[in-house]
Design an enzyme around this catalytic site. Structure first.
Site, PDB file in Angstrom:
ATOM      1  N   GLY A  13      30.990 105.186  38.146  1.00  0.00           N
ATOM      2  CA  GLY A  13      32.435 105.228  38.363  1.00  0.00           C
ATOM      3  C   GLY A  13      33.105 103.867  38.396  1.00  0.00           C
ATOM      4  O   GLY A  13      34.187 103.728  38.962  1.00  0.00           O
ATOM      5  N   SER A  14      32.479 102.853  37.747  1.00  0.00           N
ATOM      6  CA  SER A  14      33.123 101.528  37.806  1.00  0.00           C
ATOM      7  C   SER A  14      34.395 101.493  36.958  1.00  0.00           C
ATOM      8  O   SER A  14      35.369 100.823  37.337  1.00  0.00           O
ATOM      9  CB  SER A  14      32.146 100.413  37.398  1.00  0.00           C
ATOM     10  OG  SER A  14      31.858 100.478  36.029  1.00  0.00           O
ATOM     11  N   ASN A  15      34.410 102.204  35.834  1.00  0.00           N
ATOM     12  CA  ASN A  15      35.663 102.266  35.053  1.00  0.00           C
ATOM     13  C   ASN A  15      36.747 102.990  35.853  1.00  0.00           C
ATOM     14  O   ASN A  15      37.899 102.562  35.879  1.00  0.00           O
ATOM     15  CB  ASN A  15      35.425 102.964  33.708  1.00  0.00           C
ATOM     16  CG  ASN A  15      34.869 102.020  32.663  1.00  0.00           C
ATOM     17  OD1 ASN A  15      35.578 101.165  32.154  1.00  0.00           O
ATOM     18  ND2 ASN A  15      33.579 102.155  32.372  1.00  0.00           N
ATOM     19  N   HIS A 110      33.892 104.235  25.126  1.00  0.00           N
ATOM     20  CA  HIS A 110      32.535 104.210  24.582  1.00  0.00           C
ATOM     21  C   HIS A 110      32.075 102.748  24.547  1.00  0.00           C
ATOM     22  O   HIS A 110      32.832 101.883  24.113  1.00  0.00           O
ATOM     23  CB  HIS A 110      32.537 104.816  23.172  1.00  0.00           C
ATOM     24  CG  HIS A 110      31.167 104.962  22.612  1.00  0.00           C
ATOM     25  ND1 HIS A 110      30.322 105.989  22.987  1.00  0.00           N
ATOM     26  CD2 HIS A 110      30.467 104.195  21.754  1.00  0.00           C
ATOM     27  CE1 HIS A 110      29.172 105.856  22.357  1.00  0.00           C
ATOM     28  NE2 HIS A 110      29.233 104.766  21.599  1.00  0.00           N
ATOM     29  N   ASP A 151      32.842 111.163  19.999  1.00  0.00           N
ATOM     30  CA  ASP A 151      33.259 109.782  19.691  1.00  0.00           C
ATOM     31  C   ASP A 151      34.002 109.668  18.364  1.00  0.00           C
ATOM     32  O   ASP A 151      33.794 108.705  17.610  1.00  0.00           O
ATOM     33  CB  ASP A 151      32.017 108.853  19.659  1.00  0.00           C
ATOM     34  CG  ASP A 151      31.238 108.906  20.958  1.00  0.00           C
ATOM     35  OD1 ASP A 151      31.867 108.968  22.030  1.00  0.00           O
ATOM     36  OD2 ASP A 151      29.998 108.905  20.895  1.00  0.00           O
ATOM     37  N   GLU A 180      34.931  96.608  29.336  1.00  0.00           N
ATOM     38  CA  GLU A 180      35.413  98.006  29.324  1.00  0.00           C
ATOM     39  C   GLU A 180      36.516  98.176  30.354  1.00  0.00           C
ATOM     40  O   GLU A 180      37.542  98.798  30.079  1.00  0.00           O
ATOM     41  CB  GLU A 180      34.279  98.976  29.682  1.00  0.00           C
ATOM     42  CG  GLU A 180      33.192  99.076  28.659  1.00  0.00           C
ATOM     43  CD  GLU A 180      32.175 100.151  29.059  1.00  0.00           C
ATOM     44  OE1 GLU A 180      32.574 101.194  29.609  1.00  0.00           O
ATOM     45  OE2 GLU A 180      30.980  99.943  28.819  1.00  0.00           O
TER      46      GLU A 180
HETATM   47  C1  GAR Z   1      30.187 103.011  30.653  1.00  0.00           C
HETATM   48  O1  GAR Z   1      29.506 101.951  30.045  1.00  0.00           O
HETATM   49  C2  GAR Z   1      30.795 103.921  29.595  1.00  0.00           C
HETATM   50  O2  GAR Z   1      31.277 103.243  28.472  1.00  0.00           O
HETATM   51  C3  GAR Z   1      29.608 104.759  29.225  1.00  0.00           C
HETATM   52  O3  GAR Z   1      28.999 105.046  30.458  1.00  0.00           O
HETATM   53  C4  GAR Z   1      29.213 103.958  31.358  1.00  0.00           C
HETATM   54  C5  GAR Z   1      29.768 104.502  32.643  1.00  0.00           C
HETATM   55  O4  GAR Z   1      29.909 103.499  33.614  1.00  0.00           O
HETATM   56  N1  GAR Z   1      30.025 105.949  28.509  1.00  0.00           N
HETATM   57  C6  GAR Z   1      29.377 106.432  27.464  1.00  0.00           C
HETATM   58  O5  GAR Z   1      28.355 105.963  27.043  1.00  0.00           O
HETATM   59  C7  GAR Z   1      30.052 107.651  26.839  1.00  0.00           C
HETATM   60  N2  GAR Z   1      29.494 107.927  25.543  1.00  0.00           N
HETATM   61  P1  GAR Z   1      30.820 103.748  34.892  1.00  0.00           P
HETATM   62  O6  GAR Z   1      30.428 105.120  35.457  1.00  0.00           O
HETATM   63  O7  GAR Z   1      30.414 102.635  35.832  1.00  0.00           O
HETATM   64  O8  GAR Z   1      32.252 103.680  34.471  1.00  0.00           O
END
Ligand code: GAR
Length: 198
Positions: A13-15, A110, A151, A180
């Site tokens: 969940g960092s995004n 992505h 995607d 990201e």
């Molecule tokens: C992120 O790197 C995102 O781009 C990737 O999962 C990670 C989630 O990190 N998503 C994919 O690969 C989707 N195809 P987060 O939970 O810390 O945001």
């Protein structure tokens, strides 16, 4: 229209956190109204709770029937008056019912420069492993609209990250993730301000 964002997450969940923070400091004219997580033990759930945002665990484990799951998700999005769905590390395919209801209002991030290294089975570390295996000299991240294929929807923004010879998939993941966060926040800022029409 002020954004009322419904975030779907599966893991760290960092995004999602970057988006919550950017709404709260005024960078994005909007708020994260609700979080839906398919994994009850994900750190994203703790983050949402810590931020005081309603969070729901909705998945095939508590809704084995796909139509029931769709209905539960749509009810939650409606209850919290969501007008934009944001997938932030959500590892499940978005259901056609939600895509229909939120036509052109579902975004995803992505961790690569789509169309490179996208498609079914390409997520998380697998993407960074493919970048290294293919000896790409650059990678990055892409924010795009979601359609019924993995995607594949229109690209709304990209950020490029240089791949150095000594980089490993792990190092790349650590380099790309903060980019990201910036890209997702900037894309949502542009949508909220009307600079970017979707
Ligand atoms: C992120 O790197 C995102 O781009 C990737 O999962 C990670 C989630 O990190 N998503 C994919 O690969 C989707 N195809 P987060 O939970 O810390 O945001």
């Amino acid at each position: 229209m002020r954004l009322k964002i419904g975030v779907f997450a599966s893991h760290g969940g960092s995004n999602m956190q970057a988006i919550i923070d950017a709404c709260r400091d005024g960078t994005i004219d909007g708020e994260v109204s609700v979080v839906i997580c398919n994994n009850s033990t994900a750190y994203a759930v703790d983050r949402a709770r810590a931020a005081g945002i309603p969070v729901y665990h909705l998945s095939g484990s508590n809704y084995p029937d796909a139509d029931d799951l769709d209905e539960a998700m749509l009810l939650v999005l409606e209850k919290h008056k969501v007008n934009l769905v944001v997938l932030a590390g959500y590892m499940k395919k978005m259901s056609p019912a939600i895509l229909k209801k939120f036509s052109n209002r579902v975004l995803n991030i992505h961790p690569a420069l789509l169309p490179r290294h996208g498609g079914s089975g390409m997520y998380g570390m697998k993407v960074h492993e493919a970048v290294i295996a293919d000896e790409d000299t650059e990678t990055g991240a892409t924010v795009h609209l979601v359609n019924d294929k993995y995607d594949d929807g229109s690209i709304l923004g990209q950020v490029v990250v240089k791949v150095e010879e000594e980089d490993t998939p792990d190092i790349l993941a650590k380099k790309v993730l903060p980019q990201e966060h910036m890209l997702y926040v900037e894309t949502l800022r542009r949508i909220a301000s009307g600079e970017l029409k979707i």
